[in-house]
Enzyme design. Structure first.
Site, PDB file in Angstrom:
ATOM      1  N   LYS A  87       0.834  -1.195   0.000  1.00  0.00           N
ATOM      2  CA  LYS A  87       0.000   0.000   0.000  1.00  0.00           C
ATOM      3  C   LYS A  87       0.875   1.253   0.000  1.00  0.00           C
ATOM      4  O   LYS A  87       1.971   1.264   0.567  1.00  0.00           O
ATOM      5  CB  LYS A  87      -0.919  -0.019   1.224  1.00  0.00           C
ATOM      6  CG  LYS A  87      -2.022   1.041   1.210  1.00  0.00           C
ATOM      7  CD  LYS A  87      -2.955   0.859   2.405  1.00  0.00           C
ATOM      8  CE  LYS A  87      -4.048   1.925   2.458  1.00  0.00           C
ATOM      9  NZ  LYS A  87      -4.953   1.738   3.616  1.00  0.00           N
ATOM     10  N   SER A 162      -9.863   1.816   2.652  1.00  0.00           N
ATOM     11  CA  SER A 162      -8.949   2.608   1.845  1.00  0.00           C
ATOM     12  C   SER A 162      -7.908   1.781   1.106  1.00  0.00           C
ATOM     13  O   SER A 162      -7.193   2.285   0.244  1.00  0.00           O
ATOM     14  CB  SER A 162      -8.242   3.626   2.738  1.00  0.00           C
ATOM     15  OG  SER A 162      -7.429   2.970   3.710  1.00  0.00           O
ATOM     16  N   SER A 186     -10.456  -0.718   6.749  1.00  0.00           N
ATOM     17  CA  SER A 186      -9.892  -0.475   5.417  1.00  0.00           C
ATOM     18  C   SER A 186      -9.219  -1.664   4.761  1.00  0.00           C
ATOM     19  O   SER A 186      -8.785  -1.571   3.615  1.00  0.00           O
ATOM     20  CB  SER A 186      -8.894   0.690   5.481  1.00  0.00           C
ATOM     21  OG  SER A 186      -9.575   1.901   5.668  1.00  0.00           O
TER      22      SER A 186
END
Length: 496
Positions: A87, A162, A186
């Site tokens: 990420k 997210s 997330s």
């Protein structure tokens, strides 16, 4: 079709494939996808040294095969040659890290996060950085300076957020597993939307050193994979106390995760289903059907399910946003164009520099959350609202801990709805925030939870159900997920 870590390691050992081929396939897929009519936009970039690291891994494997020490090599480095996605808020030395924000454009990480370093030590190869909601603030990966990530099941839908980029990369077979981060759901939310497994570990099990902070008392690195085994092995290798993170903790059963087996003794399993979640307004009919089917599976195995009343859960989402946004406002104050981040200096003084740098650098959702957070922390509210939020959190922790004295897991949906269409909730922050209705209690209580792909709705979009356990019960919930996987093969939905 996808390959598990176990299958890929076997192929690397036998020579059926090479690490270089694995990385090159990801590069080719990424390149081709960028040219498509509706790009997935999962990866922002493939790291330029990924192929070089893959070649070195292949050389190690070839030398060990020649010496007859191949098994010993993989015992030492269980993930040798296995590429994984990262990420865009987790530091990887020498590579860009932007949190999908304009304010960090061009920033290069000077060191690797502990989770990255530990995976690398065990032979894994950081493949590239993935898209996310800006500074991890969102539930759809639409709040990114790089544009939204699409859902690989149906590219007209969101991937969730997210950690939408990391999740989509795994779901689309562009990576074997991926790292994401969680503050309020997330990892589990996009895992549910994209039809894969996503684990949020106990707070502290994975070090936050090198991870850009959103809400420090809630943040935790999570793992996404096609199977529970694909999550368990990386978790066992990354977990444990870290000198650089005072909140880090050992995982007692880490060794049992290296060769994860399915849960067997369902007759002694007691499951709690919160009444507040079953009766919540807005629960989609298809999600409810999948939830009922999941409960029926547990019952057929001999488990006992009871509905429990936890009124404090009704306050969880309010408490979460008070705490998370307050901590976000504090954590993001460092990105001011002076200490960190994009600088807009018109020679009109520091106040103007500060305002202009943040105004141009941050997107609308980040600004919204900073404003709310600062409002909560303002002089007239700091002794009331934030304190009440923390008080509710403490009560949630106590009541959840007490619940686990009588029950083994909490069973509930991941989200009230399946994935929604791109743009559907973009301008409706309240609707977007309510996507976290079933997930935030886990972060507030600091317990582990896994999103399990349990079915789909009438439109073919995946639906996830979560198994949440007491603190440090990762082994149990992963074993339960593995039992589900062996019976259902993930309820996989074909990628378009």
């Amino acid at each position: 079709m996808y390959y598990t870590i176990k299958e890929t390691v076997a192929a690397l050992k036998s020579g059926e494939t090479t690490s270089e081929k694995l990385v090159q396939t990801s590069i080719d897929t990424f390149t081709a996808d960028q040219k498509s009519e509706k790009p997935l936009n999962a990866f922002l970039e493939i790291y330029e040294d990924a192929l070089e690291l893959a070649k070195k891994a292949d050389e190690e494997i070839a030398a060990a095969k020649k010496d007859g020490t191949i098994d010993a090599l993989f015992e030492k480095k269980p993930l040798l040659g296995i590429p994984f996605a990262n990420k865009d808020n987790i530091s990887c030395k020498g590579h860009r890290l932007t949190c999908s924000s304009k304010i960090l454009e061009g920033y290069v990480a000077p060191y690797s996060a502990t989770v990255i370093a530990r995976l690398s030590e065990k032979g894994a190869i950081p493949l590239g950085r993935c898209n996310q909601d800006e500074f991890a603030m969102g539930s759809s990966t639409e709040y990114s300076v790089y544009g939204p990530t699409r859902n690989p099941i149906n590219r007209d839908y969101v991937s969730g957020g997210s950690s939408g980029g990391s999740t989509a990369a795994v779901a689309a077979n562009q990576a074997l597993f991926a790292l994401g981060t969680e503050t309020g759901g997330s990892v589990r939310l996009p895992a549910s939307y994209c039809g894969i497994y996503g684990l949020k570990p106990t707070y502290g099990v994975l070090s936050r050193w090198g991870v850009v902070a959103y809400g420090s008392s809630l943040d935790q690195v999570g793992i996404l994979g096609h199977t529970p085994q694909d999550i368990a092995l990386p978790l066992s290798l990354m977990s444990g106390v870290d000198f650089y993170d005072d909140t880090s903790a050992d995982l007692p059963e880490a060794d049992s995760l290296k060769n994860l087996t399915a849960y067997k003794d369902f007759s002694s399993l007691k499951i709690a289903v919160p009444k507040q979640f079953e009766e919540a307004k807005g629960l989609d009919a298809d999600v409810k059907k999948v939830f009922e089917d999941t409960k029926a599976w547990f019952t057929s195995k001999g488990a006992k399910i009871e509905v429990v009343d936890l009124p404090i859960l009704d306050a969880s989402i309010a408490a979460y946003y008070v705490i998370a946004l307050s901590e976000a406002a504090s954590n993001l104050s460092r990105f001011d164009g002076i200490r960190y981040g994009r600088r807009v200096d018109n020679g009109e003084g520091y106040d103007k520099l500060y305002v202009d740098s943040r105004s141009e650098g941050f997107g609308p959702e980040v600004k919204r959350r900073i404003i709310i957070g600062n409002y909560v922390l303002s002089e007239q509210f700091s002794g009331d609202t934030y304190k009440k939020g923390m008080s509710v959190r403490a009560r949630i922790q106590r009541e959840i801990a007490a619940l686990f004295e009588s029950y083994d897991i909490i069973l509930c949906p991941v989200c009230p709805t399946p994935a929604f269409k791109l743009g559907e909730k973009y301008d409706d922050p309240l609707a977007m925030y309510l996507s976290d209705l079933y997930t935030v209690f886990v972060n507030l209580a600091r317990i582990p939870s896994i999103s399990v792909p349990a079915g789909s709705n009438k439109d073919g979009m995946p639906v996830g159900i979560q198994f949440a356990g007491k603190m440090f019960s990762e082994a149990k919930i992963l074993q339960l997920a593995q039992a589900w996987e062996e019976d259902h093969k993930g309820c996989g939905v074909p990628v378009k």
